[in-house]
Scaffold this motif. Structure first.
Motif, PDB file in Angstrom:
ATOM      1  N   GLU A   1       0.855  -1.033  -0.075  1.00 28.01           N
ATOM      2  CA  GLU A   1      -0.024   0.019  -0.047  1.00 28.01           C
ATOM      3  C   GLU A   1       0.733   1.246  -0.055  1.00 28.01           C
ATOM      4  OE1 GLU A   1      -3.278   0.625   0.104  1.00 28.01           O
ATOM      5  OE2 GLU A   1      -4.046  -1.397   0.158  1.00 28.01           O
TER       6      GLU A   1
ATOM      7  N   HIS B   1       3.321   1.353  -3.397  1.00 26.39           N
ATOM      8  CA  HIS B   1       2.813   1.633  -4.672  1.00 26.39           C
ATOM      9  C   HIS B   1       1.721   2.851  -4.756  1.00 26.39           C
ATOM     10  CE1 HIS B   1       4.840  -1.838  -6.287  1.00 26.39           C
ATOM     11  NE2 HIS B   1       3.994  -2.707  -5.381  1.00 26.39           N
ATOM     12  N   ALA B   2       1.958   3.492  -3.561  1.00 27.70           N
ATOM     13  CA  ALA B   2       0.834   4.799  -3.251  1.00 27.70           C
ATOM     14  C   ALA B   2       1.091   5.862  -4.451  1.00 27.70           C
ATOM     15  CB  ALA B   2       1.354   5.477  -2.002  1.00 27.70           C
ATOM     16  N   SER B   3      -0.102   6.381  -4.750  1.00 28.77           N
ATOM     17  CA  SER B   3      -0.164   7.329  -5.891  1.00 28.77           C
ATOM     18  C   SER B   3      -0.940   8.451  -5.316  1.00 28.77           C
ATOM     19  CB  SER B   3      -0.837   6.413  -7.056  1.00 28.77           C
ATOM     20  OG  SER B   3      -1.101   7.430  -8.062  1.00 28.77           O
ATOM     21  N   PRO B   4      -0.811   9.664  -5.887  1.00 23.71           N
ATOM     22  CA  PRO B   4       0.455   9.985  -6.740  1.00 23.71           C
ATOM     23  C   PRO B   4       1.765  10.491  -5.877  1.00 23.71           C
ATOM     24  CG  PRO B   4      -0.998  11.679  -6.396  1.00 23.71           C
ATOM     25  CD  PRO B   4      -1.494  10.733  -5.543  1.00 23.71           C
ATOM     26  N   ARG B   5       2.551   9.519  -5.921  1.00 22.48           N
ATOM     27  CA  ARG B   5       3.845   9.769  -5.350  1.00 22.48           C
ATOM     28  C   ARG B   5       4.257  10.046  -3.900  1.00 22.48           C
ATOM     29  NH1 ARG B   5       6.632  12.901 -10.468  1.00 22.48           N
ATOM     30  NH2 ARG B   5       6.072  11.403 -11.954  1.00 22.48           N
ATOM     31  N   LYS B   6       3.019  10.545  -3.191  1.00 22.69           N
ATOM     32  CA  LYS B   6       3.245  10.824  -1.754  1.00 22.69           C
ATOM     33  C   LYS B   6       2.368  10.064  -0.767  1.00 22.69           C
ATOM     34  CE  LYS B   6       4.709  15.580  -2.827  1.00 22.69           C
ATOM     35  NZ  LYS B   6       5.956  15.675  -2.168  1.00 22.69           N
ATOM     36  N   THR B   7       2.849   9.943   0.576  1.00 20.77           N
ATOM     37  CA  THR B   7       1.954   9.368   1.526  1.00 20.77           C
ATOM     38  C   THR B   7       1.891  10.175   2.768  1.00 20.77           C
ATOM     39  OG1 THR B   7       3.875   8.100   2.533  1.00 20.77           O
ATOM     40  CG2 THR B   7       2.479   7.062   0.620  1.00 20.77           C
TER      41      THR B   7
ATOM     42  N   ARG C   1       9.323   3.020   1.081  1.00 16.82           N
ATOM     43  CA  ARG C   1       9.265   3.759  -0.038  1.00 16.82           C
ATOM     44  C   ARG C   1       9.768   4.971   0.204  1.00 16.82           C
ATOM     45  NH1 ARG C   1       6.491   7.925   0.418  1.00 16.82           N
ATOM     46  NH2 ARG C   1       6.063   8.258  -1.805  1.00 16.82           N
TER      47      ARG C   1
END
Length: 267
Positions: free
Chosen positions: A204, A207-213, A234
């Protein structure tokens, strides 16, 4: 070099006669090892050892007071409820079949009802594992419980209904773990694979999108460690909010500030 005499005022200040503390304070002295090792007396002596040991001794004393306290020892006051005035109610909780969790009281009946409800679910899960080759994970088990609960006041009900995974790295802790333990004697063989959940949870973050968590962590301990570790896969989370009552001074993960988490990749 000219010798200078010590001013009498300085000497008088530094060597002022002490007030007699006899009988006013506890005398600081450690445990006498000539008595042999008596663990009860050793712990008791910490209160008079000094520095941090005295604080630990105070903590031990408070814990013992907590364990010894009984409602029955307290006087009945005007603000007591009718239930609290009942002598039988005022006995210790264990004898009443009550369990204390923090500031909550949980009747033993709740655990009995929980067992009656969940054991048949485990039986069915074991059957599906054997006959349909279902691989159970903590999140799949929790989703199954959400499905079986059928109660719209439960967040697990809504999580299951909306296909939102609920991860629980400490699944075996607490009453659910007890039920898994009891079931293993009744019908052995139910497998709950934690590895697949680690892959799913870390995935999770990776592969979070878009690029930030961003992470919002309520409390600390194992859940906080788990989510920070997942985001480290990540190279860290970009936003973080920690809400808890833990302190930084003891070096615990629960009390660690976002600044400390830079080493985890929290930016």
């Amino acid at each position: 070099m000219e010798q200078q005499n010590l001013p009498s005022s300085v000497h008088a200040t530094d060597f002022k006669e002490s007030e007699n503390l006899e009988g006013k304070c506890t005398k600081i002295e450690g445990y006498d090892l000539n008595q042999g090792v008596n663990y009860s007396q050793l712990l008791k002596s910490l209160a008079t050892t000094g520095f941090q040991a005295s604080n630990l001794g105070d903590a031990i004393d408070v814990v013992n007071q907590m364990l010894d306290w009984r409602l029955a020892d307290e006087d009945i006051t005007e603000d007591c409820s009718e239930e609290e005035k009942d002598p039988a109610y005022r006995e210790s909780l264990r004898s009443k079949g009550l369990n204390r969790i923090g500031n909550l009281l949980v009747p033993n009946d709740n655990y009995c009802k929980f067992e009656d409800w969940i054991i048949p679910i485990f039986d069915q899960m074991l059957k599906e594992q054997i006959e349909e080759n279902v691989l159970w994970t903590p999140s799949k088990l929790i989703a199954r419980l959400g499905k079986e609960i059928n109660d719209d006041s439960s967040y697990l009900y809504w999580a299951c209904k909306n296909n939102i995974p609920v991860f629980c790295p400490g699944l075996a802790d607490g009453s659910l773990g007890d039920m898994l333990y009891f079931h293993s004697f009744r019908s052995s063989g139910l497998i709950v694979d934690v590895v697949q959940d680690i892959r799913a949870m870390n995935g999770e973050a990776v592969h979070a999108s878009p690029r930030k968590t961003g992470i919002v962590i309520l409390g600390g301990g194992l859940p906080k460690h788990h989510i920070c570790n997942a985001n480290m896969m990540r190279n860290g989370a970009d936003y973080a909010v920690f809400i808890n009552t833990a302190q930084e001074f003891d070096g615990s993960d629960s009390g660690a500030s976002p600044d400390e988490a830079i080493s985890w990749g929290i930016s």
